[in-house]
Design a protein around this motif. Structure first.
Motif, PDB file in Angstrom:
ATOM      1  N   HIS A 209       0.836  -1.203   0.000  1.00 44.96           N
ATOM      2  CA  HIS A 209       0.000   0.000   0.000  1.00 44.96           C
ATOM      3  C   HIS A 209       0.869   1.252   0.000  1.00 44.96           C
ATOM      4  O   HIS A 209       0.599   2.203  -0.757  1.00 44.96           O
ATOM      5  N   ILE A 210       1.912   1.266   0.805  1.00 42.73           N
ATOM      6  CA  ILE A 210       2.787   2.434   0.877  1.00 42.73           C
ATOM      7  C   ILE A 210       3.502   2.668  -0.449  1.00 42.73           C
ATOM      8  O   ILE A 210       3.522   3.785  -0.981  1.00 42.73           O
ATOM      9  N   VAL A 211       4.080   1.613  -1.013  1.00 44.51           N
ATOM     10  CA  VAL A 211       4.821   1.754  -2.268  1.00 44.51           C
ATOM     11  C   VAL A 211       3.902   2.207  -3.401  1.00 44.51           C
ATOM     12  O   VAL A 211       4.267   3.068  -4.213  1.00 44.51           O
ATOM     13  N   SER A 298      -0.946  19.834  -4.158  1.00 49.04           N
ATOM     14  CA  SER A 298      -1.185  19.628  -2.727  1.00 49.04           C
ATOM     15  C   SER A 298      -1.828  18.269  -2.447  1.00 49.04           C
ATOM     16  O   SER A 298      -1.903  17.842  -1.290  1.00 49.04           O
ATOM     17  N   SER A 299      -2.271  17.572  -3.487  1.00 50.87           N
ATOM     18  CA  SER A 299      -2.807  16.211  -3.293  1.00 50.87           C
ATOM     19  C   SER A 299      -1.739  15.291  -2.709  1.00 50.87           C
ATOM     20  O   SER A 299      -2.059  14.261  -2.101  1.00 50.87           O
ATOM     21  N   ILE A 300      -0.474  15.673  -2.868  1.00 54.53           N
ATOM     22  CA  ILE A 300       0.625  14.909  -2.271  1.00 54.53           C
ATOM     23  C   ILE A 300       0.460  14.835  -0.757  1.00 54.53           C
ATOM     24  O   ILE A 300       0.746  13.813  -0.127  1.00 54.53           O
ATOM     25  N   LEU A 301      -0.046  15.913  -0.166  1.00 55.94           N
ATOM     26  CA  LEU A 301      -0.217  15.953   1.286  1.00 55.94           C
ATOM     27  C   LEU A 301      -1.242  14.927   1.763  1.00 55.94           C
ATOM     28  O   LEU A 301      -1.080  14.328   2.826  1.00 55.94           O
ATOM     29  N   GLU A 302      -2.296  14.729   0.971  1.00 56.89           N
ATOM     30  CA  GLU A 302      -3.308  13.739   1.340  1.00 56.89           C
ATOM     31  C   GLU A 302      -2.747  12.323   1.224  1.00 56.89           C
ATOM     32  O   GLU A 302      -3.069  11.442   2.021  1.00 56.89           O
ATOM     33  N   ILE A 303      -1.903  12.111   0.216  1.00 54.37           N
ATOM     34  CA  ILE A 303      -1.273  10.795   0.061  1.00 54.37           C
ATOM     35  C   ILE A 303      -0.336  10.526   1.233  1.00 54.37           C
ATOM     36  O   ILE A 303      -0.307   9.411   1.780  1.00 54.37           O
ATOM     37  N   ILE A 304       0.420  11.541   1.641  1.00 52.58           N
ATOM     38  CA  ILE A 304       1.328  11.384   2.780  1.00 52.58           C
ATOM     39  C   ILE A 304       0.542  11.070   4.051  1.00 52.58           C
ATOM     40  O   ILE A 304       0.957  10.247   4.870  1.00 52.58           O
ATOM     41  N   THR A 305      -0.625  11.708   4.219  1.00 52.83           N
ATOM     42  CA  THR A 305      -1.481  11.405   5.371  1.00 52.83           C
ATOM     43  C   THR A 305      -1.868   9.931   5.380  1.00 52.83           C
ATOM     44  O   THR A 305      -1.833   9.261   6.419  1.00 52.83           O
ATOM     45  N   ASP A 306      -2.213   9.416   4.211  1.00 50.62           N
ATOM     46  CA  ASP A 306      -2.608   8.013   4.070  1.00 50.62           C
ATOM     47  C   ASP A 306      -1.461   7.076   4.447  1.00 50.62           C
ATOM     48  O   ASP A 306      -1.627   6.145   5.244  1.00 50.62           O
ATOM     49  N   ILE A 307      -0.276   7.317   3.894  1.00 51.25           N
ATOM     50  CA  ILE A 307       0.835   6.396   4.140  1.00 51.25           C
ATOM     51  C   ILE A 307       1.489   6.623   5.506  1.00 51.25           C
ATOM     52  O   ILE A 307       2.242   5.773   5.972  1.00 51.25           O
ATOM     53  N   THR A 308       1.192   7.760   6.144  1.00 52.51           N
ATOM     54  CA  THR A 308       1.629   7.948   7.533  1.00 52.51           C
ATOM     55  C   THR A 308       0.880   6.976   8.432  1.00 52.51           C
ATOM     56  O   THR A 308       1.464   6.321   9.300  1.00 52.51           O
ATOM     57  N   GLU A 309      -0.417   6.867   8.220  1.00 53.90           N
ATOM     58  CA  GLU A 309      -1.226   5.901   8.971  1.00 53.90           C
ATOM     59  C   GLU A 309      -0.720   4.474   8.734  1.00 53.90           C
ATOM     60  O   GLU A 309      -0.616   3.677   9.662  1.00 53.90           O
ATOM     61  N   ALA A 310      -0.381   4.176   7.478  1.00 50.20           N
ATOM     62  CA  ALA A 310       0.135   2.838   7.154  1.00 50.20           C
ATOM     63  C   ALA A 310       1.460   2.577   7.855  1.00 50.20           C
ATOM     64  O   ALA A 310       1.705   1.467   8.348  1.00 50.20           O
ATOM     65  N   ARG A 311       2.307   3.604   7.913  1.00 49.97           N
ATOM     66  CA  ARG A 311       3.609   3.432   8.584  1.00 49.97           C
ATOM     67  C   ARG A 311       3.436   3.148  10.069  1.00 49.97           C
ATOM     68  O   ARG A 311       4.188   2.374  10.667  1.00 49.97           O
ATOM     69  N   ILE A 312       2.435   3.777  10.691  1.00 50.26           N
ATOM     70  CA  ILE A 312       2.140   3.485  12.099  1.00 50.26           C
ATOM     71  C   ILE A 312       1.782   2.004  12.241  1.00 50.26           C
ATOM     72  O   ILE A 312       2.224   1.329  13.187  1.00 50.26           O
ATOM     73  N   GLY A 313       1.006   1.490  11.298  1.00 51.84           N
ATOM     74  CA  GLY A 313       0.618   0.082  11.325  1.00 51.84           C
ATOM     75  C   GLY A 313       1.817  -0.852  11.248  1.00 51.84           C
ATOM     76  O   GLY A 313       1.811  -1.935  11.854  1.00 51.84           O
ATOM     77  N   LEU A 314       2.854  -0.456  10.520  1.00 54.09           N
ATOM     78  CA  LEU A 314       4.045  -1.291  10.420  1.00 54.09           C
ATOM     79  C   LEU A 314       4.759  -1.435  11.769  1.00 54.09           C
ATOM     80  O   LEU A 314       5.399  -2.446  12.044  1.00 54.09           O
ATOM     81  N   GLU A 315       4.643  -0.394  12.568  1.00 51.99           N
ATOM     82  CA  GLU A 315       5.374  -0.376  13.838  1.00 51.99           C
ATOM     83  C   GLU A 315       4.748  -1.318  14.856  1.00 51.99           C
ATOM     84  O   GLU A 315       5.443  -1.837  15.745  1.00 51.99           O
TER      85      GLU A 315
END
Length: 316
Positions: A209-211, A298-315
């Protein structure tokens, strides 16, 4: 994930055995004498093989498709994990909508294959082309390939920012090729995940999902560079600050991905809200094309929000 139950077989006084599911063994070509990797994870044992899923060959007919559709068709099959693709076509030409030009189908196939690590064209005729994987995919290469993705993405973002600040359209023009290089590594990462899984298998879906979303960021940067060249934009000071903020968010996510820190989550969300508010404030005094450009990137910011949540899940 499919759960399968197996009974334990007792051999002598010490050895205990369980059988492997036949479908799984056939899928990965596991035979007598092969070595399997066994990872202990609490009450669970994770059994794996270095062999990849057997998706040998497929035939596709791209007759009537445009250039971009052909490109993404082949790219999708590469990511899924096919090792051999026969591309057939009745018309030697296709159409490229963005450039409004007719393209040779063989040239389009060569274009996409050049972006696919390990793939080569081994045979071509007037109405078909055979593409084959001549390398061995290993998930041991995944981590280095993924880090390369992030480094190339940040390099692309910095170049776009510099091009916007200095009105350097020549530099902006080079971003198309940079995008293709990023895409090459992204596609390879996704291919590894589909064929072999992540080295830590439980993380495969989240990493995929992140990639995939990093791929979307690369696309946004590519389109932003095209618009910069097309419209020869002259940005206001406020607009450049917004672009600088978006670039910083990409770099912050990279740092957060490789060094987990809950404080970074707060910073990323604060930056997102601040940048979006800045875009709202300049809408009345900026040109429509500048506002449209900033809104799009600025849509990049929404994508970063999405993959930030995913990164938390990895931890966890």
């Amino acid at each position: 994930m499919v759960t399968i139950k197996r009974s334990v077989i007792q051999i002598a006084n010490s050895t205990q055995l369980i059988s492997l599911p036949r479908k799984w063994s056939q899928k990965y070509g596991v035979k007598k004498g092969d070595e399997l990797e066994i990872e202990e994870n609490g009450s669970k044992l994770l059994i794996g093989t270095e062999k990849s899923a057997d998706l040998k060959s497929i035939d596709i007919d791209v007759t009537g498709l445009d250039r971009t559709s052909i490109l993404y068709f082949i790219l999708a099959l590469y990511k899924i994990g096919y090792d051999e693709i026969t591309v057939k076509f009745n018309d030697p030409f296709t159409f490229h909508y963005r450039t409004n030009e007719r393209k040779n189908v063989i040239s389009v196939i060569h274009e996409v294959v050049n972006r696919l690590t390990g793939f080569e064209i081994i045979q071509q005729k007037e109405n078909f082309c055979l593409i084959k994987d001549i390398s061995e995919v290993s998930n041991k290469e995944f981590d280095s390939a993924l880090r390369r993705v992030f480094l190339l993405l940040m390099d692309t973002s910095r170049d776009l920012l510099e091009a916007a600040k200095n009105k350097n359209l020549t530099l902006a023009d080079t971003i198309e090729e940079k995008h293709n290089t990023v895409m090459k590594f992204i596609s390879y990462c996704l291919r590894i995940l589909n064929k072999r899984g992540h080295p830590d298998y439980n993380k495969t879906i989240i990493i995929y999902h992140i990639v995939s979303n990093v791929d979307k960021i690369a696309d946004v940067l590519k389109y932003a560079a095209r618009d910069l060249v097309k419209f020869k934009l002259n940005f206001s000071k406020e607009a450049l600050q917004i672009l600088d903020g978006i670039n910083n968010s990409i770099e912050k996510y990279y740092e957060f991905f490789y060094k987990f820190d809950p404080k970074k989550i707060k910073e990323l969300y604060e930056d997102r809200n601040r940048i979006l508010e800045s875009i709202r404030k300049i809408t009345k005094k900026s040109s429509p094309i500048e506002v449209l450009y900033l809104t799009s990137i600025s849509s990049i910011l929404e994508i970063i929000t999405d993959i930030t949540e995913a990164r938390i899940g990895l931890e966890y």
